[in-house]
Enzyme design. Structure first.
Site, PDB file in Angstrom:
ATOM      1  N   ASP A 235       1.036  -1.227   0.073  1.00 42.60           N
ATOM      2  CA  ASP A 235      -0.099   0.004   0.106  1.00 42.60           C
ATOM      3  C   ASP A 235       0.722   1.311  -0.081  1.00 42.60           C
ATOM      4  OD1 ASP A 235      -2.315  -1.347   0.223  1.00 42.60           O
ATOM      5  OD2 ASP A 235      -2.197  -1.796   2.288  1.00 42.60           O
ATOM      6  N   ARG A 236       2.105   0.989  -0.514  1.00 45.12           N
ATOM      7  CA  ARG A 236       2.920   2.326  -0.543  1.00 45.12           C
ATOM      8  C   ARG A 236       3.353   2.887   0.781  1.00 45.12           C
ATOM      9  NH1 ARG A 236       3.365   0.074  -5.033  1.00 45.12           N
ATOM     10  NH2 ARG A 236       3.400   1.071  -6.849  1.00 45.12           N
TER      11      ARG A 236
END
Length: 238
Positions: free
Chosen positions: A196-197
């Site tokens: 999710d970065r």
């Protein structure tokens, strides 16, 4: 045609936790470098070298790391090339090790010193014969040439002057225009891709130095602290 905006991948499998970090970034770099070498990644020592002119105009290219340790990160090149001229004007640089298959990268920034002629000669002697002749053939690196035949003819002339021997004891000398540099890190950042970065970014910043880069290194150009000393560790927002 592939659309770059639609190319995505979820980064899984790694993490950087503060309680597992060594106090010295070179220790962590050595561990990561061993990991990437063991993974079979082609050219694990490839790194992007960014320099800038005296006027602040940046340029970047890929070169090969040829040594690292308490004194910094070493590489070798033509001293009269674009990067050589920029480092003479503005002796600072940034490095990026882009280890994409492992979802890792390492960023380094610091001052740059030219290595002594003895150290450059010692490394030059370890290069394959063709690479040593090639260094001479590309004397005017970054300059415009008419065509590839210019290089091929020059290589042939030099190979005739210094022929390869069966025992490897040829006489190809170190060119006066060729040598090495070391980047003495002031900051080293380790980047580990996460889901999710929400990536892990850990930055080491030197707060105190041990000795000077010229200590025991007769012939080096410039003076800078070596890579030892005290480091401040901080987590950065991804």
């Amino acid at each position: 045609m592939p659309d770059p905006a639609r190319l995505r991948r979820s980064y899984e499998g790694g993490e950087l936790a503060e309680d597992a970090l060594p106090g010295d970034p070179l220790a962590l770099f050595a561990a990561w470098f061993a990991d990437v070498h063991a993974s079979g990644l082609a050219e694990p020592n490839a790194m992007v070298l960014a320099t800038a002119s005296a006027g602040g105009v940046p340029s970047a290219r890929t070169v090969l790391l040829k040594g690292y340790g308490p004194r910094g990160f070493r590489f070798f090149t033509n001293l009269t090339s674009d990067k050589g001229r920029e480092l003479a004007e503005n002796p600072r640089a940034a490095l990026v090790f882009p280890w994409h298959p492992m979802y890792r990268q390492v960023r380094v920034s610091g001052v740059v010193l030219e290595l002594s002629r003895d150290e450059s000669a010692a490394y030059f002697r370890t290069r394959p014969y063709g690479s040593r002749i090639g260094a001479w053939a590309s004397e005017h690196q970054s300059a415009v040439i008419a065509d590839r035949d210019v290089l091929e003819r020059r290589y042939a002339e030099l190979a005739e002057r210094w022929p390869e021997t069966a025992d490897g004891e040829d006489d190809v000398p170190l060119p006066g225009f060729w040598g090495g540099y070391r980047v003495v890190p002031e900051t080293v950042e380790f980047w580990q891709g996460r889901r999710d970065r929400l990536h892990d970014r850990i930055r080491y910043r030197r707060t105190a130095t041990g000795g000077t880069g010229a200590t025991g290194q007769t012939g080096e150009t410039g003076t800078a602290p070596d890579a030892s000393g005290e480091w401040e560790i901080a987590r950065l927002s991804p």
